[in-house]
Design an enzyme around this catalytic site. Structure first.
Site, mmCIF file in Angstrom:
data_model
loop_
_atom_site.group_PDB
_atom_site.id
_atom_site.type_symbol
_atom_site.label_atom_id
_atom_site.label_comp_id
_atom_site.label_asym_id
_atom_site.label_seq_id
_atom_site.Cartn_x
_atom_site.Cartn_y
_atom_site.Cartn_z
ATOM 1 N N SER A 17 0.834 -1.202 0.000
ATOM 2 C CA SER A 17 0.000 0.000 0.000
ATOM 3 C C SER A 17 0.868 1.251 0.000
ATOM 4 C CB SER A 17 -0.907 0.015 1.236
ATOM 5 O OG SER A 17 -0.156 0.268 2.413
ATOM 6 N N LYS A 90 0.273 -0.549 15.619
ATOM 7 C CA LYS A 90 -1.085 -0.838 16.090
ATOM 8 C C LYS A 90 -1.660 -2.075 15.414
ATOM 9 C CE LYS A 90 -3.818 2.032 12.912
ATOM 10 N NZ LYS A 90 -4.849 3.077 12.819
ATOM 11 N N ASP A 91 -1.052 -2.529 14.286
ATOM 12 C CA ASP A 91 -1.513 -3.734 13.606
ATOM 13 C C ASP A 91 -1.009 -5.011 14.272
ATOM 14 O OD1 ASP A 91 -2.748 -2.139 11.751
ATOM 15 O OD2 ASP A 91 -1.303 -2.487 10.152
ATOM 16 N N THR A 134 -15.613 4.961 8.898
ATOM 17 C CA THR A 134 -14.474 4.412 9.645
ATOM 18 C C THR A 134 -14.668 2.912 9.751
ATOM 19 O OG1 THR A 134 -13.298 4.327 11.756
ATOM 20 C CG2 THR A 134 -15.641 4.858 11.848
ATOM 21 N N ARG A 138 -13.703 1.312 17.753
ATOM 22 C CA ARG A 138 -13.261 2.285 18.770
ATOM 23 C C ARG A 138 -13.591 3.705 18.322
ATOM 24 N NH1 ARG A 138 -9.147 5.645 18.560
ATOM 25 N NH2 ARG A 138 -8.408 4.582 16.682
ATOM 26 N N ARG A 139 -13.254 4.034 17.082
ATOM 27 C CA ARG A 139 -13.555 5.370 16.571
ATOM 28 C C ARG A 139 -15.059 5.599 16.482
ATOM 29 N NH1 ARG A 139 -9.018 4.887 11.805
ATOM 30 N NH2 ARG A 139 -7.223 5.673 12.986
ATOM 31 N N ARG A 156 -13.427 0.274 4.334
ATOM 32 C CA ARG A 156 -12.100 -0.323 4.284
ATOM 33 C C ARG A 156 -11.336 0.296 3.145
ATOM 34 N NH1 ARG A 156 -10.233 -6.127 4.094
ATOM 35 N NH2 ARG A 156 -8.348 -4.856 4.055
ATOM 36 N N GLY A 157 -10.061 -0.086 3.034
ATOM 37 C CA GLY A 157 -9.238 0.419 1.938
ATOM 38 C C GLY A 157 -8.097 1.260 2.460
ATOM 39 N N ASN A 158 -7.159 1.576 1.573
ATOM 40 C CA ASN A 158 -6.023 2.394 1.985
ATOM 41 C C ASN A 158 -6.448 3.849 2.156
ATOM 42 O OD1 ASN A 158 -6.082 3.522 -0.638
ATOM 43 N ND2 ASN A 158 -4.716 1.941 -1.412
ATOM 44 N N VAL A 159 -5.534 4.673 2.607
ATOM 45 C CA VAL A 159 -5.873 6.061 2.926
ATOM 46 C C VAL A 159 -6.434 6.818 1.719
ATOM 47 C CG1 VAL A 159 -4.945 8.288 3.686
ATOM 48 C CG2 VAL A 159 -4.290 6.184 4.884
ATOM 49 N N THR A 161 -7.977 5.681 -0.864
ATOM 50 C CA THR A 161 -9.291 5.122 -1.187
ATOM 51 C C THR A 161 -10.359 5.649 -0.234
ATOM 52 O OG1 THR A 161 -8.326 3.105 -2.106
ATOM 53 C CG2 THR A 161 -10.620 2.980 -1.376
ATOM 54 N N ARG A 162 -10.035 5.734 1.026
ATOM 55 C CA ARG A 162 -11.000 6.239 2.009
ATOM 56 C C ARG A 162 -11.287 7.721 1.782
ATOM 57 N NH1 ARG A 162 -10.287 3.017 7.699
ATOM 58 N NH2 ARG A 162 -9.631 1.027 6.815
ATOM 59 N N CYS A 249 -10.191 -7.562 18.464
ATOM 60 C CA CYS A 249 -9.944 -6.510 17.474
ATOM 61 C C CYS A 249 -11.121 -5.568 17.303
ATOM 62 C CB CYS A 249 -9.589 -7.144 16.136
ATOM 63 S SG CYS A 249 -10.884 -8.211 15.463
#
Length: 355
Positions: A17, A90-91, A134, A138-139, A156-159, A161-162, A249
């Site tokens: 990514s 965080k992953d 999101t 949590r968010r 979902r998706g990379n930054v 894409t979002r 998760c």
């Protein structure tokens, strides 16, 4: 580490990514610089590795959480396909992995979350019913606590894409400040969210450089030069808390540690999925320099364990399913739920007294 007549070459395993490549490229340059400082001619090659999380477009929590981005990289390390791997910390699952070591945790970027909105509106300025994207329970829980009138959309998706969804069907998305900065997209931030209200994910903003425990001692020495003690202490405490809670998760749990002088302060939040109930506690420990880094790391781990026990004693398990592995997709417009033991303040934006 591959030795030849021109020097030494390292293979760094990374996801493909844009964010992963940016982060891995940054670490590769820093490893080469650390090698030069020791008189070593190091060349770091990025090796793209496809993970299950990159292939399967199912919701992240349905795949087993962010750990799906890590397993294939760790397999590549174990099989000798690369000498080191870079993860968004965080992953990483909170448990230890035999045969692998987190050789370095470089200085942490801003750990907070950011709201990126189509019009530049802040969270308070979004119109009623606005659609906010999101993939993080949590968010979602924290946003619903502050604005129960908003519609949370699982994405979902990379930054990039979002962010593109802002031109399609969303009014705002919530992303990590660190990722936006590393991609040169900080100008897309409409509001950096207060970490007291939207407590970040454990280890958010930190990168982890992982290698085999039996790696070349020269490599381990080079990587150690990239380690930031303050980041290691904070991340250790946050990960220990999650591990002690047994948090899944999809559990709406946040944790953030920081150094204040010689003291390490750890704060954690637990929310119900609909944001209506919440608990926030904190613990502090003094870390004497005379203990050495190893002793301070163990003390930080103990701090995380202690705060986890305090959360459980205060009723965290009655507020949310700590072991949740699938998003409950709460309806923000359902009737009011029962009051929590640590009740919300008016507006739902406070967690109760910290201690």
């Amino acid at each position: 580490m591959i030795h030849d007549e021109t020097g030494m070459r390292l293979r760094l395993g990374t996801r493909g990514s844009a964010l992963a490549l940016a982060q891995s490229g940054m670490i590769a340059r820093r490893v080469e610089e650390a090698g030069r400082a020791r008189g070593l001619a190091l060349e770091v090659e990025l090796v793209r590795i496809t993970t299950k999380g990159d292939i399967d477009r199912s919701p992240l929590v349905a795949l087993g959480g962010t750990g799906v981005f890590v397993a294939r990289l760790r397999e590549a390390l174990a099989k000798g396909e690369c000498e080191l791997a870079v993860h968004s910390c965080k992953d990483l699952p909170s448990g230890e992995v035999e045969g692998l070591t987190l050789a370095a945790l470089p200085t942490r970027e801003d750990p907070r979350d950011a709201l990126c909105s189509r019009t530049g509106a802040t969270l308070a300025q979004l119109p009623a019913g606005a659609r906010v994207g999101t993939g993080s329970p949590r968010r979602s829980a924290a946003i619903l606590a502050a604005r129960p009138d908003l519609e949370l959309v699982d994405i979902r998706g990379n930054v990039p894409t979002r962010l593109a969804r802002l031109d399609e069907d969303l009014d705002a998305v919530v992303l990590a400040v660190a990722g936006l900065k590393r991609l040169g997209l900080a100008d897309r931030i409409s509001q950096v969210l207060d970490a007291r209200e939207v407590v970040p994910a454990p280890a958010q903003g930190a990168l982890a450089i992982e290698t085999r425990s039996d790696a070349d001692p020269v490599l381990l020495e080079v990587l150690t030069a990239l380690d930031d003690p303050a980041t290691r202490l904070a991340v250790t405490a946050e990960r220990a808390l999650m591990n002690s809670l047994g948090a899944g998760c999809a559990a709406p749990v946040g944790a953030l540690a920081r150094m204040e002088g010689e003291s390490l302060v750890l704060e954690s939040s637990v929310r119900s999925a609909d944001g209506r109930r919440g608990l926030r506690l904190s613990e502090t420990i003094r870390l004497a320099a005379s203990e050495g880094l190893g002793g301070r790391v163990e003390a930080a781990r103990g701090l995380g364990v202690r705060l986890a026990r305090a959360l459980i004693d205060a009723g965290a398990a009655g507020i949310t399913d700590l072991h949740a592995s699938k998003s409950p997709h709460p309806s923000p417009h359902a009737g009011p739920g029962p009051a929590a033991a640590a009740s919300d303040a008016p507006g739902g934006t406070s967690f109760g007294a910290a201690r």
